[in-house]
Design an enzyme around this catalytic site. Structure first.
Site, short mmCIF file in Angstrom:
data_model
loop_
_atom_site.label_atom_id
_atom_site.label_comp_id
_atom_site.label_asym_id
_atom_site.label_seq_id
_atom_site.Cartn_x
_atom_site.Cartn_y
_atom_site.Cartn_z
NE ARG A 31 -3.38 -2.10 -3.07
CZ ARG A 31 -2.28 -2.77 -3.38
NH1 ARG A 31 -1.73 -2.64 -4.57
NH2 ARG A 31 -1.70 -3.57 -2.51
CG ASP A 86 5.76 -2.83 -8.83
OD1 ASP A 86 6.07 -2.79 -7.63
OD2 ASP A 86 4.59 -2.70 -9.24
CB THR A 118 0.51 4.46 -7.93
OG1 THR A 118 -0.45 3.67 -7.22
CG2 THR A 118 -0.19 5.67 -8.53
CD GLN A 134 0.24 -6.56 0.20
OE1 GLN A 134 0.77 -6.72 -0.88
NE2 GLN A 134 -0.64 -5.59 0.42
CD GLU A 164 -2.56 -1.66 0.31
OE1 GLU A 164 -3.21 -0.82 -0.31
OE2 GLU A 164 -2.54 -2.86 0.01
#
Length: 359
Positions: A184, A206, A55, A210, A50
């Site tokens: 998301r 990327d 993005t 988590q 998060e």
């Protein structure tokens, strides 16, 4: 008879002009490939879940790769629909758990729609779901739950999608750049994006943030020219999705300490993206940074709080020869990321040239 070349007592036929030309082209391509490989800079995007890594990667596609085609935009519709449904479900369940709160009587049936587990399998915002979202979003109990969303797990873009519900549920809807940036979907595995900035090619890698995804990180650590570590500034009062006993900012600090001081990155340019500054600027007005750092004395003042966070992360660097390059970012703001990445590209290129002895 034509001339021949002697080789160990035998004879080899003269190479034809066509074969010479083919050989020349192969040698030229090999030299070009070698040159291109030297030019390519490997950029690793790391950070906790998060934090906005994906993005940033989407922004690179928008800025440097002519953006998303219509066929690439369409799959984001289902992601956005899912974000809307799951965000409203989270808000309804938050109200349901509060003994002192309840949605209006007229919205009870609409709320029940999101309490049902069958909503988890819905892949479209039907007229019934759209009506329920529209009315529930205006309900005072849902609005109050949204104000305390740090106490449970809610998509950052929930309000954005609720406010744009009419446009999103139109049958002609095609996700815009901003819709895609706000959507998301949890990153799993490793994704790569290759793009050019001037004469330099970047390969941006990327990986999921988590905890369950981090065991894959080690496979990406070799030959990294630059490391961008993303921190969600606004999440200083929030808990992890995967462990609701752990503060998200504390997790990022622990993670950055490990990564920044990892032997793999002794000579790697480390860029710190202090992300979600737009959300942080709003939150810090009412929620003191003390909730995360009891020793903080700067009050609810944006500049003081942002500087404290930057210093907190930079201070984790134990290598006096290494410099950390912090940048305040809003990953959903294309102009901001374009401006910041120009500086990042310059830092990485200069460090690479210095390492090779060119400067």
């Amino acid at each position: 008879m034509g001339s021949a070349l002697s080789c160990g007592g035998g004879e080899v036929d003269e190479v034809s002009p066509e074969e010479k030309e083919r050989s020349r082209k192969i040698d030229e391509q090999l030299r070009k490939d070698k040159k291109d490989m030297r030019k390519e800079m490997k950029l690793l995007l790391l950070g906790a879940g998060e934090s906005g890594k994906s993005t940033v990667a989407k922004q690179m596609k928008i800025i440097y790769l002519e953006g998303f085609t219509d066929s690439e935009r369409r799959p984001y519709k289902e992601i956005i629909y899912s974000n809307i449904i799951m965000s409203m479900r989270a808000l309804v369940l938050a109200v349901d758990k509060d003994d002192n709160a309840s949605v209006a009587e007229a919205n009870q049936d609409r709320a029940r729609l999101f309490k049902s587990n069958t909503i988890l399998f819905e892949q479209n915002v039907t007229p019934e779901i759209a009506d329920a979202v529209d009315h529930l979003w205006k309900d005072p109990a849902i609005q109050e739950a949204h104000q305390r969303s740090a106490q449970f797990q809610l998509n950052d873009s929930a309000q954005y999608f609720f406010d744009n519900l009419k446009r999103i549920t139109d049958e002609k809807f095609v996700p815009s750049d901003q819709d895609i940036l706000r959507s998301r979907a949890r990153t799993t595995g490793i994704t790569e994006l290759v793009f050019g900035v001037g004469q330099v090619n970047f390969r941006m890698v990327d990986v999921g943030g988590q905890r369950s995804e981090r065991k894959k990180w080690i496979h990406c650590f070799q030959e990294v020219t630059g490391l961008i570590f993303c921190v969600a500034m606004s999440e200083y009062d929030q808990k992890l999705y995967e462990d609701e006993t752990v503060n998200r900012m504390h997790e990022s600090i622990m993670l950055f300490d490990e990564i920044c001081n990892c032997q793999w990155f002794n000579e790697t340019a480390v860029i710190l993206f202090l992300n979600k500054s737009d959300l942080f600027k709003q939150k810090i007005k009412t929620i003191d940074l003390k909730v995360c750092f009891p020793e903080y004395e700067g009050g609810c003042e944006y500049q003081a709080a942002a500087q404290y966070i930057a210093d907190k992360f930079s201070g984790l660097n134990r290598n006096p020869e290494k410099k950390i390059y912090p940048h305040i970012t809003t990953a959903t703001d294309t102009s901001n990321i374009q401006y910041v990445f120009k500086a990042v590209a310059d830092i990485i290129l200069r460090k690479s040239l210095a390492k090779s002895g060119v400067i």
